[in-house]
Enzyme design. Structure first.
Site, PDB file in Angstrom:
ATOM      1  N   ARG A  37      40.373  57.445  21.755  1.00 32.65           N
ATOM      2  CA  ARG A  37      41.108  57.020  22.952  1.00 32.65           C
ATOM      3  C   ARG A  37      42.597  57.100  22.645  1.00 32.65           C
ATOM      4  O   ARG A  37      43.249  56.078  22.392  1.00 32.65           O
ATOM      5  CB  ARG A  37      40.673  55.615  23.351  1.00 32.65           C
ATOM      6  CG  ARG A  37      39.148  55.507  23.469  1.00 32.65           C
ATOM      7  CD  ARG A  37      38.694  54.315  24.260  1.00 32.65           C
ATOM      8  NE  ARG A  37      39.166  54.358  25.628  1.00 32.65           N
ATOM      9  CZ  ARG A  37      38.897  53.407  26.519  1.00 32.65           C
ATOM     10  NH1 ARG A  37      38.160  52.374  26.180  1.00 32.65           N
ATOM     11  NH2 ARG A  37      39.375  53.483  27.747  1.00 32.65           N
ATOM     12  N   ARG A  63      30.328  40.234  22.937  1.00 30.52           N
ATOM     13  CA  ARG A  63      29.051  39.656  23.359  1.00 30.52           C
ATOM     14  C   ARG A  63      28.175  39.489  22.124  1.00 30.52           C
ATOM     15  O   ARG A  63      28.196  40.330  21.222  1.00 30.52           O
ATOM     16  CB  ARG A  63      28.322  40.574  24.351  1.00 30.52           C
ATOM     17  CG  ARG A  63      28.869  40.546  25.774  1.00 30.52           C
ATOM     18  CD  ARG A  63      28.612  39.220  26.479  1.00 30.52           C
ATOM     19  NE  ARG A  63      29.106  39.210  27.849  1.00 30.52           N
ATOM     20  CZ  ARG A  63      30.336  38.801  28.219  1.00 30.52           C
ATOM     21  NH1 ARG A  63      31.192  38.368  27.312  1.00 30.52           N
ATOM     22  NH2 ARG A  63      30.681  38.809  29.493  1.00 30.52           N
ATOM     23  N   ASP A 106      32.788  34.017  18.792  1.00 30.82           N
ATOM     24  CA  ASP A 106      32.970  33.263  20.033  1.00 30.82           C
ATOM     25  C   ASP A 106      31.755  33.433  20.937  1.00 30.82           C
ATOM     26  O   ASP A 106      31.642  32.781  21.964  1.00 30.82           O
ATOM     27  CB  ASP A 106      34.231  33.751  20.757  1.00 30.82           C
ATOM     28  CG  ASP A 106      34.530  32.932  22.014  1.00 30.82           C
ATOM     29  OD1 ASP A 106      34.468  31.686  21.928  1.00 30.82           O
ATOM     30  OD2 ASP A 106      34.801  33.526  23.080  1.00 30.82           O
ATOM     31  N   HIS A 159      31.984  30.346  23.307  1.00 29.64           N
ATOM     32  CA  HIS A 159      32.384  31.332  24.331  1.00 29.64           C
ATOM     33  C   HIS A 159      33.587  30.847  25.163  1.00 29.64           C
ATOM     34  O   HIS A 159      33.473  30.651  26.376  1.00 29.64           O
ATOM     35  CB  HIS A 159      31.187  31.670  25.250  1.00 29.64           C
ATOM     36  CG  HIS A 159      31.302  32.997  25.939  1.00 29.64           C
ATOM     37  ND1 HIS A 159      30.231  33.785  26.240  1.00 29.64           N
ATOM     38  CD2 HIS A 159      32.385  33.679  26.390  1.00 29.64           C
ATOM     39  CE1 HIS A 159      30.627  34.888  26.853  1.00 29.64           C
ATOM     40  NE2 HIS A 159      31.954  34.858  26.960  1.00 29.64           N
ATOM     41  N   ILE A 160      34.713  30.680  24.472  1.00 32.46           N
ATOM     42  CA  ILE A 160      35.907  30.129  25.138  1.00 32.46           C
ATOM     43  C   ILE A 160      37.099  31.085  25.149  1.00 32.46           C
ATOM     44  O   ILE A 160      38.220  30.681  25.457  1.00 32.46           O
ATOM     45  CB  ILE A 160      36.365  28.814  24.464  1.00 32.46           C
ATOM     46  CG1 ILE A 160      36.654  29.019  22.967  1.00 32.46           C
ATOM     47  CG2 ILE A 160      35.352  27.702  24.693  1.00 32.46           C
ATOM     48  CD1 ILE A 160      37.457  27.887  22.337  1.00 32.46           C
TER      49      ILE A 160
HETATM   50  C1  DGY Z   1      33.980  37.713  30.432  1.00 33.77           C
HETATM   51  O1  DGY Z   1      34.825  37.649  31.334  1.00 33.77           O
HETATM   52  O2  DGY Z   1      33.158  38.613  30.381  1.00 33.77           O
HETATM   53  C2  DGY Z   1      34.017  36.665  29.371  1.00 33.77           C
HETATM   54  O3  DGY Z   1      32.984  36.718  28.498  1.00 33.77           O
HETATM   55  C3  DGY Z   1      34.150  35.295  29.971  1.00 33.77           C
HETATM   56  O4  DGY Z   1      35.450  35.232  30.394  1.00 33.77           O
END
Ligand code: DGY
Length: 330
Positions: free
Chosen positions: A190, A247, A271, A295-296
């Site tokens: 990229r 993820r 996260d 997940h913050i």
């Molecule tokens: C997303 O937006 O995909 C995050 O994981 C949460 O903000």
């Protein structure tokens, strides 16, 4: 009037989203809203019932938008707007097949996610959680020469797995820490993005071998499912730090546990996990060299409000038949 209301498109909002987004929907006068007025996810059965006959759905990442849900919604559903940049919870094929348009929230969260990624990286590499724990619980005997030593960014090589907006934003923030070199891998080079951070395109193999810090910033797709596995960890240096703010599904957690507990790699900051929440009994929680956050990454007041506003505007534009501010091309 009641009659005018009854003819407005019906929209189900599956979570109490931040106030900016709700305001936009309410003030638009364009839709009838039904809201799952809670901080917790709507139960699946309730969601399946509520979407029936709706024209639009505003959801968050805990809702699986699959064939079952779309069938339950029925043929009136025209727009799904997710308050997230990630879209692995949406069955894109099923949406496309039905001609349903999809909105999502890229860009507005890039700064917040990059900031948190840097915080998590430093927390992991400099062992901050262990350190505060020792200080609080009597482990702080005296100043010791190698006690709680970690790894520094100065002169390091930082690898980025999946170079997009977020990867670039992370690199831009890490650069002032005197990183020596950025490398990245992706399905293809990229160049425009890489140029911004002078990053070199390498193979997955080389990324594993050369990175002192490896940050995962890719989308979860069938191609990236479980790609951070034994094969990758076994090539990494035993002084390397692994960071994931994308993820949980991109990581094989059994393999990560093995790599962390055997000293194959030095530490990991996560996260995101599989599942979420990660059960408190999960082996990864027992490791001192694994920092786990719930997940913050996008969790700043500004960003979450911006995400809700964008999700609302995507939904309204889609229902008017106009281009959305941020539409996912299916
Ligand atoms: C997303 O937006 O995909 C995050 O994981 C949460 O903000």
């Amino acid at each position: 009037t009641q009659r005018a209301m009854a003819t407005l498109p019906r929209v189900y909002v599956s979570r109490k989203v931040p106030p900016q987004g709700l305001e936009i929907l309410r003030k638009s006068g364009q839709v009838q809203i039904e809201l799952w007025d809670s901080d917790d996810p709507v139960p699946r059965q309730e969601l399946l019932k509520k979407v029936k006959g709706c024209d639009g759905l505003l959801c968050v990442l805990t809702e699986k938008i699959d064939a079952e849900l779309l069938n339950a919604a029925g043929p009136k559903l025209k727009v799904v707007s997710t308050m997230s940049v990630g879209f692995d919870h949406l069955s894109l094929d099923e949406l496309k097949k039905r001609g349903i348009r999809v909105g999502y929230t890229p860009e507005v969260l890039t700064d917040a996610v990059a900031e948190l990624t840097v915080a998590l990286l430093l927390t992991t590499s400099r062992r901050l959680i262990e350190a505060t724990h020792e200080a609080k619980t009597g482990g702080w005997g005296t100043w010791r020469t190698l006690w709680l030593c970690g790894y520094e960014l100065a002169n390091s090589t930082v690898g980025i797995l999946g170079l997009g907006r977020i990867g670039v934003a992370i690199a831009e923030r890490l650069k002032p820490f005197k990183v020596n070199k950025f490398i990245y891998t992706d399905v293809a080079p990229r160049p425009e993005l890489a140029e911004v951070i002078q990053a070199e395109y390498v193979s997955m193999d080389e990324l594993a071998r050369r990175s002192d810090f490896l940050a995962v910033c890719c989308a979860l797709t069938p191609d990236t499912q479980g790609i951070c596995n034994k094969n990758l960890f076994s090539k990494m240096k035993n002084t390397s730090i692994f960071i994931n703010t994308s993820r949980g599904g991109v990581v094989n957690q059994e393999d990560l546990y093995e790599a962390l507990s055997s000293g194959q790699i030095a530490g990991a900051g996560l996260d995101v996990t599989t599942p979420e929440p990660l059960p408190t009994s999960h082996p990864l929680f027992s490791l001192k060299n694994c920092v786990i956050l719930p997940h913050i990454a996008s969790a700043s007041y500004t960003t979450r409000n911006d995400m809700s506003a964008l999700a609302a505007n995507n939904l309204l534009a889609g229902l008017r038949g106009e281009p959305m501010p941020k539409e996912l091309q299916l």
